[in-house]
Design a protein around this motif. Structure first.
Motif, PDB file in Angstrom:
ATOM      1  N   GLY A 354      31.103  42.987  90.231  1.00  8.62           N
ATOM      2  CA  GLY A 354      30.123  41.910  90.311  1.00  8.62           C
ATOM      3  C   GLY A 354      29.528  41.638  88.949  1.00  8.62           C
ATOM      4  N   ALA A 355      28.905  40.472  88.819  1.00  7.10           N
ATOM      5  CA  ALA A 355      28.231  40.106  87.579  1.00  7.10           C
ATOM      6  C   ALA A 355      27.207  39.029  87.873  1.00  7.10           C
ATOM      7  CB  ALA A 355      29.220  39.613  86.528  1.00  7.10           C
ATOM      8  N   TYR A 356      26.097  39.039  87.122  1.00  5.34           N
ATOM      9  CA  TYR A 356      25.135  37.946  87.227  1.00  5.34           C
ATOM     10  C   TYR A 356      24.633  37.550  85.852  1.00  5.34           C
ATOM     11  CZ  TYR A 356      20.959  40.882  86.418  1.00  5.34           C
ATOM     12  OH  TYR A 356      20.008  41.711  85.858  1.00  5.34           O
ATOM     13  N   TYR A 357      24.204  36.283  85.738  1.00  4.76           N
ATOM     14  CA  TYR A 357      23.577  35.748  84.538  1.00  4.76           C
ATOM     15  C   TYR A 357      22.395  34.889  84.958  1.00  4.76           C
ATOM     16  CZ  TYR A 357      27.846  36.984  81.991  1.00  4.76           C
ATOM     17  OH  TYR A 357      28.899  37.665  81.445  1.00  4.76           O
ATOM     18  N   GLY A 358      21.272  35.054  84.276  1.00  5.92           N
ATOM     19  CA  GLY A 358      20.119  34.201  84.510  1.00  5.92           C
ATOM     20  C   GLY A 358      19.578  33.710  83.186  1.00  5.92           C
ATOM     21  N   SER A 359      19.423  32.392  83.015  1.00  4.64           N
ATOM     22  CA  SER A 359      18.877  31.869  81.767  1.00  4.64           C
ATOM     23  C   SER A 359      17.393  32.185  81.686  1.00  4.64           C
ATOM     24  CB  SER A 359      19.102  30.360  81.666  1.00  4.64           C
ATOM     25  OG  SER A 359      18.357  29.680  82.654  1.00  4.64           O
ATOM     26  N   MET A 360      16.903  32.363  80.478  1.00  6.25           N
ATOM     27  CA  MET A 360      15.508  32.773  80.307  1.00  6.25           C
ATOM     28  C   MET A 360      14.567  31.594  80.070  1.00  6.25           C
ATOM     29  SD  MET A 360      16.077  36.328  78.171  1.00  6.25           S
ATOM     30  CE  MET A 360      14.330  36.717  78.088  1.00  6.25           C
ATOM     31  N   GLU A 361      15.125  30.378  80.049  1.00  2.00           N
ATOM     32  CA  GLU A 361      14.261  29.239  79.769  1.00  2.00           C
ATOM     33  C   GLU A 361      14.369  28.096  80.768  1.00  2.00           C
ATOM     34  OE1 GLU A 361      14.882  27.959  75.785  1.00  2.00           O
ATOM     35  OE2 GLU A 361      14.079  29.795  74.877  1.00  2.00           O
ATOM     36  N   ASN A 362      15.570  27.782  81.257  1.00  2.00           N
ATOM     37  CA  ASN A 362      15.680  26.544  82.026  1.00  2.00           C
ATOM     38  C   ASN A 362      16.164  26.702  83.458  1.00  2.00           C
ATOM     39  OD1 ASN A 362      18.361  27.110  81.458  1.00  2.00           O
ATOM     40  ND2 ASN A 362      18.452  25.660  79.753  1.00  2.00           N
ATOM     41  N   GLY A 363      16.034  27.865  84.039  1.00  3.20           N
ATOM     42  CA  GLY A 363      16.272  28.023  85.469  1.00  3.20           C
ATOM     43  C   GLY A 363      17.701  27.907  85.930  1.00  3.20           C
ATOM     44  N   ASN A 364      18.660  28.283  85.087  1.00  3.38           N
ATOM     45  CA  ASN A 364      20.067  28.292  85.483  1.00  3.38           C
ATOM     46  C   ASN A 364      20.533  29.723  85.729  1.00  3.38           C
ATOM     47  OD1 ASN A 364      20.348  25.487  85.179  1.00  3.38           O
ATOM     48  ND2 ASN A 364      20.755  25.721  82.984  1.00  3.38           N
ATOM     49  N   GLY A 365      21.554  29.874  86.555  1.00  4.81           N
ATOM     50  CA  GLY A 365      22.084  31.213  86.780  1.00  4.81           C
ATOM     51  C   GLY A 365      23.262  31.216  87.727  1.00  4.81           C
ATOM     52  N   VAL A 366      23.938  32.348  87.796  1.00  5.25           N
ATOM     53  CA  VAL A 366      25.078  32.499  88.686  1.00  5.25           C
ATOM     54  C   VAL A 366      25.251  33.966  89.037  1.00  5.25           C
ATOM     55  CG1 VAL A 366      26.739  32.725  86.785  1.00  5.25           C
ATOM     56  CG2 VAL A 366      27.530  31.937  89.023  1.00  5.25           C
ATOM     57  N   VAL A 367      25.720  34.211  90.258  1.00  6.48           N
ATOM     58  CA  VAL A 367      26.083  35.557  90.708  1.00  6.48           C
ATOM     59  C   VAL A 367      27.485  35.484  91.293  1.00  6.48           C
ATOM     60  CG1 VAL A 367      25.479  37.550  92.114  1.00  6.48           C
ATOM     61  CG2 VAL A 367      23.677  35.980  91.340  1.00  6.48           C
ATOM     62  N   VAL A 368      28.355  36.404  90.882  1.00  2.00           N
ATOM     63  CA  VAL A 368      29.711  36.486  91.430  1.00  2.00           C
ATOM     64  C   VAL A 368      29.962  37.926  91.850  1.00  2.00           C
ATOM     65  CG1 VAL A 368      32.155  36.035  91.062  1.00  2.00           C
ATOM     66  CG2 VAL A 368      30.456  34.711  89.797  1.00  2.00           C
ATOM     67  N   MET A 369      30.438  38.119  93.075  1.00  2.00           N
ATOM     68  CA  MET A 369      30.787  39.447  93.564  1.00  2.00           C
ATOM     69  C   MET A 369      32.151  39.379  94.230  1.00  2.00           C
ATOM     70  SD  MET A 369      27.081  40.733  95.055  1.00  2.00           S
ATOM     71  CE  MET A 369      27.339  42.458  94.580  1.00  2.00           C
ATOM     72  N   ALA A 370      32.899  40.499  94.154  1.00  2.00           N
ATOM     73  CA  ALA A 370      34.240  40.535  94.731  1.00  2.00           C
ATOM     74  C   ALA A 370      34.575  41.933  95.206  1.00  2.00           C
ATOM     75  CB  ALA A 370      35.275  40.069  93.708  1.00  2.00           C
ATOM     76  N   ASN A 371      35.378  42.014  96.277  1.00  2.00           N
ATOM     77  CA  ASN A 371      35.806  43.321  96.780  1.00  2.00           C
ATOM     78  C   ASN A 371      37.178  43.652  96.227  1.00  2.00           C
ATOM     79  OD1 ASN A 371      36.886  41.243  98.346  1.00  2.00           O
ATOM     80  ND2 ASN A 371      36.950  42.457 100.223  1.00  2.00           N
ATOM     81  N   THR A 372      37.208  43.913  94.927  1.00  2.00           N
ATOM     82  CA  THR A 372      38.431  44.188  94.180  1.00  2.00           C
ATOM     83  C   THR A 372      38.081  45.032  92.968  1.00  2.00           C
ATOM     84  OG1 THR A 372      40.182  43.157  92.856  1.00  2.00           O
ATOM     85  CG2 THR A 372      38.089  42.018  92.949  1.00  2.00           C
ATOM     86  N   ASP A 373      39.068  45.656  92.380  1.00  2.00           N
ATOM     87  CA  ASP A 373      38.876  46.351  91.107  1.00  2.00           C
ATOM     88  C   ASP A 373      39.126  45.439  89.916  1.00  2.00           C
ATOM     89  OD1 ASP A 373      38.003  48.862  91.729  1.00  2.00           O
ATOM     90  OD2 ASP A 373      39.983  49.760  91.848  1.00  2.00           O
ATOM     91  N   ASN A 374      39.576  44.198  90.186  1.00  2.00           N
ATOM     92  CA  ASN A 374      39.974  43.298  89.115  1.00  2.00           C
ATOM     93  C   ASN A 374      38.787  42.477  88.642  1.00  2.00           C
ATOM     94  OD1 ASN A 374      41.113  41.413  87.426  1.00  2.00           O
ATOM     95  ND2 ASN A 374      42.905  41.076  88.711  1.00  2.00           N
ATOM     96  N   GLY A 375      38.237  42.820  87.487  1.00  2.00           N
ATOM     97  CA  GLY A 375      37.060  42.135  86.983  1.00  2.00           C
ATOM     98  C   GLY A 375      37.332  40.901  86.173  1.00  2.00           C
ATOM     99  N   SER A 376      38.595  40.616  85.833  1.00  2.00           N
ATOM    100  CA  SER A 376      38.885  39.501  84.933  1.00  2.00           C
ATOM    101  C   SER A 376      38.477  38.162  85.523  1.00  2.00           C
ATOM    102  CB  SER A 376      40.372  39.481  84.579  1.00  2.00           C
ATOM    103  OG  SER A 376      41.161  39.187  85.717  1.00  2.00           O
ATOM    104  N   LEU A 377      38.633  38.004  86.823  1.00  2.00           N
ATOM    105  CA  LEU A 377      38.344  36.725  87.454  1.00  2.00           C
ATOM    106  C   LEU A 377      36.868  36.362  87.364  1.00  2.00           C
ATOM    107  CD1 LEU A 377      39.627  34.400  89.107  1.00  2.00           C
ATOM    108  CD2 LEU A 377      39.009  35.671  91.159  1.00  2.00           C
ATOM    109  N   LEU A 378      35.995  37.362  87.316  1.00  2.00           N
ATOM    110  CA  LEU A 378      34.559  37.083  87.287  1.00  2.00           C
ATOM    111  C   LEU A 378      34.177  36.229  86.084  1.00  2.00           C
ATOM    112  CD1 LEU A 378      34.646  39.312  89.458  1.00  2.00           C
ATOM    113  CD2 LEU A 378      32.533  40.220  88.494  1.00  2.00           C
ATOM    114  N   SER A 379      34.662  36.597  84.910  1.00  2.00           N
ATOM    115  CA  SER A 379      34.320  35.833  83.714  1.00  2.00           C
ATOM    116  C   SER A 379      34.904  34.429  83.778  1.00  2.00           C
ATOM    117  CB  SER A 379      34.818  36.552  82.459  1.00  2.00           C
ATOM    118  OG  SER A 379      36.223  36.692  82.473  1.00  2.00           O
ATOM    119  N   GLU A 380      36.094  34.279  84.370  1.00  2.00           N
ATOM    120  CA  GLU A 380      36.704  32.961  84.495  1.00  2.00           C
ATOM    121  C   GLU A 380      35.871  32.056  85.404  1.00  2.00           C
ATOM    122  OE1 GLU A 380      40.718  33.515  85.767  1.00  2.00           O
ATOM    123  OE2 GLU A 380      41.235  34.799  84.045  1.00  2.00           O
TER     124      GLU A 380
END
Length: 491
Positions: A354-380
């Motif tokens: 899993g991975a998350y990002y939250g902007s510190m100024e303008n209220g943007n963000g995303v959370v991605v989670m997956a039931n896999t060992d393959n982390g490459s897709l998260l960044s894509e």
């Protein structure tokens, strides 16, 4: 530095599983504008490299990377704009991912733990700069000469600057004897980790340590007199509206139908479907992208002085301030993309990423989670969404010009290659030259010259075939984001 999916080549190649597809599960109807954004994201993922006008869809990338299931929540203007699931929570049961499917958060658990510890600091029950042994009652940290007389503080534990051992934890299979927290800290059976001890003096530099986070778990319990999961639910998760989340290990009865099943790189599910993590603060959170998005939004609003459901704006700013390292704050990492700062954490548990990002100024963000060992897709996925939602300077792919290499040269590369203890097979197939790990897993090679190449699955990594003085192929070199290795061709 701390990214789960930016690992060296020989580790990353085995982060793959077998998958089935059920594409796009949710129970919410969004506006046409939002649906158009979702479709635009799904049709063109943000790979680390751009090859002409070629596009890669989410469905294709899930299939290529053998990813079983994915769940996403997208934040815009301090609100969840949409959430959606893709694929299977459990392929054998034909149970699809929904927005309510629970995933193991791995090290993302540390971010919420940071909120819990900072709440006690805010209430005057802890001091960030005091010796941890002041608060530890059921166990004391055994200082030795490696700490050079310096004391470890709570701020050190949260920012990975305590100079401690034990990077992460493997968890325990169902049916295993689960160790007590003090057994984990001492590395005593049935714990499966080494003792958590000093590597060097505290406050010297950043050194990621899930072991240090686990000490903070015991501090919280000793100070509050409450079980960790109960305190975190009553004081952190529930007040932020994270109603589907919990730190209870193993998961409470009645939650089984909501839990995603973890999958290994060979396509098999994790024995018992998931591991148990008594190291709750470091790796024990079960949650959804929607719940994590609520945490991100509360953090953003608190930072702006617009909310204080758990932490005051002053305490939130403290939590998001790097301590010694320029990126590591108190349970989060601060990264800069152009002129914009984001708070972030990645996570890995057995069969989950899993991975998350939250902007510190303008209220943007995303959370991605997956039931896999393959982390490459998260960044894509994150890169694609950043592009669709115009997050300035977040995603800048490398531009590559792919060339055609004649078959005679390609055939000279065919063979087996030894990389550390692993054997990689280079074969010439209908799609071109590929690196094959086994009968199911292979990666296409894209050439930029007769010898130089890259693979889509290896973010930032570049390779080239090497020859001896007689022009005989002897192997290929790997430069994986500055980490260099050599694969040797076998006779």
């Amino acid at each position: 530095m701390y990214k789960v999916f930016f690992t060296p080549f020989f580790l990353f190649l085995f982060f793959c599983i077998q998958t089935s597809f059920l594409f796009g599960q949710n129970n919410t109807t969004y506006s046409k504008e939002v649906q158009a954004k979702i479709k635009k994201f799904e049709k063109n993922l943000g790979l680390w490299v751009q090859i002409g006008n070629q596009q890669f869809t989410l469905a294709d990338r899930m299939k290529t990377n053998h990813v079983n299931g994915v769940s996403i929540a997208l934040i815009k203007d301090y609100k969840i704009e949409w959430a959606k699931g893709y694929g299977w929570a459990d392929s054998a049961e034909q149970r699809p991912i929904t927005i309510n499917t629970l995933f193991q958060a791995g090290s993302i658990s540390k971010s919420l733990n940071g909120v819990g510890i900072l709440k006690l600091v805010q209430e005057g029950k802890l001091n960030l700069d005091s010796d941890i042994n002041i608060y530890l009652k059921s166990w004391k940290f055994p200082y030795d000469s490696l700490s050079k007389g310096k004391k470890i503080t709570i701020a050190n534990l949260l920012s990975h600057t305590a100079g401690l051992t034990v990077h992460g934890f493997d968890g325990y299979e169902k049916g295993d004897t689960i160790p007590a927290l003090t057994q984990i800290l001492n590395g005593e059976k049935p714990a499966n980790n080494k003792a958590i001890r000093s590597m060097y003096e505290p406050s010297l530099r950043y050194e990621y340590s899930g072991g240090g986070t686990t000490i903070s778990q015991l501090i919280l319990q000793d100070v509050t007199g409450q079980p960790y999961d109960a305190y975190m639910w009553n004081n952190i998760l529930n007040p932020m509206g994270m109603s589907n989340s919990f730190y209870t290990q193993p998961p409470p009865a009645g939650k089984e139908n909501l839990l995603a099943t973890g999958y290994y790189n060979d396509g098999k599910e994790v024995k018992g479907k998931y591991h148990i993590y008594p190291e709750q603060a470091a790796a024990g959170l079960w949650t959804t992208p929607t719940d994590l998005a609520k945490y991100i939004i509360e953090t953003q609003l608190s930072l702006q002085g617009r909310s204080n459901k758990v932490l005051s704006p002053e305490t939130t700013r403290l939590r998001l301030t790097p301590y010694i390292d320029s990126a590591a704050a108190l349970g989060v990492f601060i990264i800069k993309k152009g002129n914009e700062k984001y708070f972030n954490h990645d996570g890995w548990d057995e069969g989950f990423v899993g991975a998350y990002y939250g902007s510190m100024e303008n209220g943007n963000g995303v959370v991605v989670m997956a039931n896999t060992d393959n982390g490459s897709l998260l960044s894509e996925i994150v890169n694609s969404l950043a592009s669709v939602y115009h997050w300035k300077d977040f995603y800048t792919p490398k531009i590559k010009n792919v060339v055609t290499v004649n078959n005679e040269i390609l055939r000279s590369y065919v063979g087996n290659y030894k990389l550390h203890r692993d054997t990689l097979k280079v074969t010439l197939e209908k799609e071109g030259l590929v690196i094959r790990l086994n009968s199911k897993t292979k990666y296409k090679i894209y050439f930029t010259s007769d010898t130089e190449f890259f693979m889509l699955e290896m973010a930032g990594s570049e390779q080239r075939f090497t020859k001896d003085k007689s022009d005989r192929i002897i192997g290929f070199e790997i430069n994986d984001n500055g980490y260099k290795m050599q694969a040797v061709k076998m006779e």
